[in-house]
Design a protein around this motif. Structure first.
Motif: not given
Length: 214
Positions: A92-120
């Motif tokens: 469960a620890v392994k799952r949670n760590m991989f999941f949390a890190c993937s969320l952070i990576m996804q957020s970083k990928q969207r730093l310059d997101d030009a979408n009108d209805y999503l927060i960067n």
């Protein structure tokens, strides 16, 4: 057909259409987000994990699962799931760590997101408290590499055991070692009859120096 409707009826139809459009947009955005996270999770498992683990969301939910699969090595694809979700203890620890890190990576990928209805996206610090308490040495090394390669700023609280048993070895890698900023350690102070009891000291090695921690 709309032109034959009364004003009130046209307004109602417009609101119904707008509501459905918004619902469809929310659904598709959520599905796209889950797909992005799934891709990142499986990429991280392939790069930092071991064995034949794959990531999936439980069908119809946002509940993350890491599964063991019987892989077709020739085609590099999963054929059948041979075990249930890894969800207890260290798994469960392994799952949670991989999941949390993937969320952070996804957020970083969207730093310059030009979408009108999503927060960067954001590049935020990551603070992790004692992530290794239920992991063996191999998984501790795995999660350490994952964490170091995830956040732009990372703060991790670790025990002497985790440091000596795995983390110190990971930091011998020059690329990883160069990412290390500050290293703090706590020392035990004795105020009772155990003063000086060597059995209570937990020595760790830091840059070739032995430090007796608490």
């Amino acid at each position: 057909k709309r032109n034959t409707l009364s004003g009130d009826a046209r307004d109602l139809l417009f609101l119904q259409d707008t509501r459905q459009t918004l619902q469809d947009l929310m659904t598709s955005t959520q599905e796209d987000g889950l797909e992005e996270i799934t891709t990142l999770m499986n990429k991280n498992l392939k790069e930092f994990g071991r064995g034949t683990n794959i990531f999936r969301f439980e069908q119809g939910t946002g509940r993350p699962m890491i599964l063991k699969a019987n892989l077709d090595e020739e085609n590099d694809s999963d054929v059948t799931l041979v075990e249930g979700p890894l969800s207890g203890g260290g798994a469960a620890v392994k799952r949670n760590m991989f999941f949390a890190c993937s969320l952070i990576m996804q957020s970083k990928q969207r730093l310059d997101d030009a979408n009108d209805y999503l927060i960067n996206g954001k590049s935020a610090p990551m603070v992790v408290d004692a992530p290794y308490s239920k992991l063996d040495a191999t998984n501790t090394k795995m999660v350490t590499k994952l964490l170091i390669n995830t956040a732009d700023q990372l703060i991790v609280f670790v025990s002497s055991t985790a440091w000596s048993g795995a983390i110190e070895e990971v930091l011998q890698d020059t690329v990883i070692k160069n990412k290390l900023g500050k290293l703090y350690y706590l020392k035990r102070s004795w105020t009772d009859s155990n003063d000086g009891d060597l059995s209570l000291q937990m020595p760790i090695n830091i840059n070739g120096n032995t430090v007796n921690t608490g």
